[in-house]
Design a protein around this motif. Structure first.
Motif, PDB file in Angstrom:
ATOM      1  N   TYR A 135       0.627  -1.168   0.080  1.00  0.00           N
ATOM      2  CA  TYR A 135      -0.466  -0.200   0.567  1.00  0.00           C
ATOM      3  C   TYR A 135       0.782   0.854  -0.104  1.00  0.00           C
ATOM      4  O   TYR A 135       1.916   1.259   0.135  1.00  0.00           O
ATOM      5  CB  TYR A 135      -0.988  -0.088   0.912  1.00  0.00           C
ATOM      6  CG  TYR A 135      -0.274   0.102   2.411  1.00  0.00           C
ATOM      7  CD1 TYR A 135      -0.353   1.133   3.129  1.00  0.00           C
ATOM      8  CD2 TYR A 135       0.655  -1.467   3.119  1.00  0.00           C
ATOM      9  CE1 TYR A 135       0.096   1.421   4.639  1.00  0.00           C
ATOM     10  CE2 TYR A 135       0.680  -1.009   5.060  1.00  0.00           C
ATOM     11  CZ  TYR A 135       1.036   0.098   5.513  1.00  0.00           C
ATOM     12  OH  TYR A 135       1.464   0.058   6.338  1.00  0.00           O
ATOM     13  N   SER A 136       0.183   2.114  -0.772  1.00  0.00           N
ATOM     14  CA  SER A 136       0.962   3.332  -0.675  1.00  0.00           C
ATOM     15  C   SER A 136      -0.104   4.349  -0.839  1.00  0.00           C
ATOM     16  O   SER A 136      -1.191   4.208  -1.214  1.00  0.00           O
ATOM     17  CB  SER A 136       2.408   3.593  -1.459  1.00  0.00           C
ATOM     18  OG  SER A 136       2.888   4.644  -1.166  1.00  0.00           O
ATOM     19  N   ALA A 137       0.608   6.281  -0.844  1.00  0.00           N
ATOM     20  CA  ALA A 137      -0.575   6.673  -1.648  1.00  0.00           C
ATOM     21  C   ALA A 137       0.653   7.179  -2.621  1.00  0.00           C
ATOM     22  O   ALA A 137       1.564   7.297  -2.583  1.00  0.00           O
ATOM     23  CB  ALA A 137      -0.466   7.850   0.074  1.00  0.00           C
ATOM     24  N   ARG A 138      -0.611   8.332  -3.068  1.00  0.00           N
ATOM     25  CA  ARG A 138      -0.046   8.899  -4.019  1.00  0.00           C
ATOM     26  C   ARG A 138       0.434  10.346  -4.440  1.00  0.00           C
ATOM     27  O   ARG A 138      -0.245  11.420  -4.572  1.00  0.00           O
ATOM     28  CB  ARG A 138      -1.206   9.065  -5.268  1.00  0.00           C
ATOM     29  CG  ARG A 138      -1.620   7.755  -6.608  1.00  0.00           C
ATOM     30  CD  ARG A 138      -2.463   7.809  -7.164  1.00  0.00           C
ATOM     31  NE  ARG A 138      -2.681   6.243  -7.689  1.00  0.00           N
ATOM     32  CZ  ARG A 138      -2.219   6.489  -9.026  1.00  0.00           C
ATOM     33  NH1 ARG A 138      -0.981   6.542  -9.354  1.00  0.00           N
ATOM     34  NH2 ARG A 138      -2.621   4.785  -9.295  1.00  0.00           N
ATOM     35  N   THR A 283      -3.062  -1.351  -3.290  1.00  0.00           N
ATOM     36  CA  THR A 283      -4.141   0.031  -2.626  1.00  0.00           C
ATOM     37  C   THR A 283      -2.285   1.303  -3.160  1.00  0.00           C
ATOM     38  O   THR A 283      -1.285   1.372  -2.450  1.00  0.00           O
ATOM     39  CB  THR A 283      -3.692  -0.508  -1.977  1.00  0.00           C
ATOM     40  OG1 THR A 283      -4.844  -0.847  -0.904  1.00  0.00           O
ATOM     41  CG2 THR A 283      -4.919   1.434  -1.531  1.00  0.00           C
ATOM     42  N   TRP A 284      -3.114   1.532  -3.949  1.00  0.00           N
ATOM     43  CA  TRP A 284      -2.065   3.318  -3.921  1.00  0.00           C
ATOM     44  C   TRP A 284      -3.501   4.555  -4.840  1.00  0.00           C
ATOM     45  O   TRP A 284      -3.820   4.965  -5.248  1.00  0.00           O
ATOM     46  CB  TRP A 284      -1.452   2.963  -5.037  1.00  0.00           C
ATOM     47  CG  TRP A 284      -0.036   4.300  -5.756  1.00  0.00           C
ATOM     48  CD1 TRP A 284       0.186   5.393  -4.926  1.00  0.00           C
ATOM     49  CD2 TRP A 284       0.555   4.245  -6.660  1.00  0.00           C
ATOM     50  NE1 TRP A 284       0.861   5.649  -5.333  1.00  0.00           N
ATOM     51  CE2 TRP A 284       1.186   5.513  -6.500  1.00  0.00           C
ATOM     52  CE3 TRP A 284       0.850   4.550  -8.298  1.00  0.00           C
ATOM     53  CZ2 TRP A 284       2.215   6.302  -7.359  1.00  0.00           C
ATOM     54  CZ3 TRP A 284       0.937   4.720  -9.169  1.00  0.00           C
ATOM     55  CH2 TRP A 284       2.876   5.297  -8.559  1.00  0.00           C
ATOM     56  N   ASP A 285      -3.921   4.948  -3.751  1.00  0.00           N
ATOM     57  CA  ASP A 285      -4.722   5.881  -3.318  1.00  0.00           C
ATOM     58  C   ASP A 285      -4.237   7.471  -3.276  1.00  0.00           C
ATOM     59  O   ASP A 285      -2.821   7.422  -2.492  1.00  0.00           O
ATOM     60  CB  ASP A 285      -5.765   5.685  -2.341  1.00  0.00           C
ATOM     61  CG  ASP A 285      -6.287   4.131  -2.388  1.00  0.00           C
ATOM     62  OD1 ASP A 285      -6.504   4.491  -3.883  1.00  0.00           O
ATOM     63  OD2 ASP A 285      -7.179   4.029  -1.166  1.00  0.00           O
ATOM     64  N   GLY A 286      -4.993   8.752  -3.176  1.00  0.00           N
ATOM     65  CA  GLY A 286      -4.415   9.497  -3.782  1.00  0.00           C
ATOM     66  C   GLY A 286      -5.318  10.803  -3.043  1.00  0.00           C
ATOM     67  O   GLY A 286      -6.383  10.774  -1.824  1.00  0.00           O
ATOM     68  N   ILE A 287      -5.353  11.647  -3.186  1.00  0.00           N
ATOM     69  CA  ILE A 287      -6.331  13.187  -2.933  1.00  0.00           C
ATOM     70  C   ILE A 287      -7.946  12.659  -3.389  1.00  0.00           C
ATOM     71  O   ILE A 287      -8.609  13.067  -2.034  1.00  0.00           O
ATOM     72  CB  ILE A 287      -6.418  14.259  -3.512  1.00  0.00           C
ATOM     73  CG1 ILE A 287      -4.660  13.977  -3.446  1.00  0.00           C
ATOM     74  CG2 ILE A 287      -7.288  15.686  -3.539  1.00  0.00           C
ATOM     75  CD1 ILE A 287      -4.604  15.722  -4.381  1.00  0.00           C
TER      76      ILE A 287
END
Length: 363
Positions: A135-138, A283-287
């Motif tokens: 998992y990470s964030a954009r 998972t790679w989610d953002g704003i």
């Protein structure tokens, strides 16, 4: 016959009581509710006010919302120590273990293979298995918003960028920042200093001083302490917080900050373990999802600049804009992305080159 029935009614309870007193047969107790134990491994101290602090906020959300037991080990170096700590958590009854730094990837994968009944989740990595999620964030989306603000507010056109390690995640952030800044000021440049540490207030502060001496009037960072912002506050320039709202350390200098909001992710994935529905995912989610959020704007961000920044946020959310849509030139000025094209996730995940406007070597 009636007398026999009455006798049985009187005698039978006495016999049963005597039996239980004499033989004391064991009556099984009702089983306790099955506990779910959650472990975290942190690369920095929980008080870094940045990356580790925000993961720990997510851990606390698990306890508050789900009532489960969590443990954490902080300031674990990436390497052999990480493998030892992860294995210890796996052997001490933890059902799911979150390892929260890129350098934990190989140790996590190794231990996960040895403990197939334990669930593992690794932040910012790419190795997966049946019992290992990633998992990470954009964060680069957030950097585009910060770059837009910097383009409007920098008088010198020079921003200092304090970078941790030259991994794709950090390089993406640098590139997204200057691409957005140059949409406002085509002559803007970003000067990069690599400190080769996620958390080292001394090095971070020294890097901020050096960059300001080189003409930077805004400081941004991909390191975890508030030291760069504190230097910005002392030197009368602006800056952006990292991972959390750092305005308490620099009430005049902080323009805003990217906030890493892990709470919903951690709560939902631990809940899935409790319900027996957990599956290995990437998972790679953002704003749009709220995983990348922002601190309130500082007083120096005027209404028109706020509107410009909010417009970038909204365009990312509705999909009408991508921080890496062409035309894009590399550091040498050669076009690498044509107008109308957008870099896909595969390229972004391996990014190891600078775009035009970045000063310094990628080392």
């Amino acid at each position: 016959m009636k007398k026999i029935v009455i006798a049985l009614v009187i005698v039978l309870p006495v016999v049963l009581v005597g039996y239980f007193l004499l033989f004391k047969p064991e009556i099984p107790e009702a089983p306790d509710a099955v506990e779910t134990n959650v472990g975290f491994v942190y690369v920095g101290p929980v008080g870094d006010h940045g990356w580790t602090y925000r993961h720990d906020v997510g851990r606390q959300a698990i306890e508050k919302e789900l009532g489960v037991k969590t443990t954490f080990v902080e300031s674990v170096p990436e390497g052999a120590d990480a493998e030892r700590v992860i294995r210890k958590l796996a052997t001490s009854g933890h059902d799911i273990i979150f390892t929260t730094s890129f350098g934990y990837m190989n140790p996590t994968a190794k231990v996960a293979k040895q403990f197939p009944d334990v669930k593992f989740e690794h932040a910012t990595g790419y190795i997966r298995a049946d019992n290992l999620s990633t998992y990470s964030a954009r964060f680069y989306e957030g950097r585009a918003v910060l770059g837009t603000i910097a383009g409007h507010l920098s008088k010198s056109g020079v921003v200092g960028y304090i970078a941790s390690f030259p991994i794709p995640e950090v390089v993406r952030g640098i590139n997204a920042f200057i691409l957005a800044m140059r949409k406002v000021n085509p002559d803007a440049v970003v000067k990069v200093v690599w400190v080769n540490s996620w958390y080292d207030p001394g090095k971070e502060g020294d890097a901020a001083k050096a960059l300001i001496d080189q003409g930077a009037d805004i400081i941004t960072q991909h390191t975890d302490s508030p030291a760069p912002l504190q230097v910005a506050e002392q030197r009368g320039v602006y800056g952006f917080g990292q991972a959390s709202d750092m305005s308490a350390f620099a009430p005049n200098a902080q323009l805003t900050a990217i906030i890493d909001n892990w709470n919903p992710y951690y709560v939902s994935h631990v809940k899935a373990v409790m319900e027996g529905t957990w599956e290995s995912t990437d998972t790679w989610d953002g704003i749009k999802s709220g995983m990348v959020d922002f601190a309130p704007y500082g007083d120096a961000v005027s209404a028109d600049v706020r509107a410009a920044a909010d417009a970038v946020k909204q365009s990312i959310i509705d999909g009408s804009f991508h921080p890496f849509q062409g035309p894009i030139n590399n550091q040498a000025g050669e076009q690498v992305v044509a107008e109308g094209e957008t870099l896909d996730d595969g390229v972004l995940l391996k990014m190891d080159w600078y775009v035009e406007g970045v000063q310094g070597e990628l080392n």
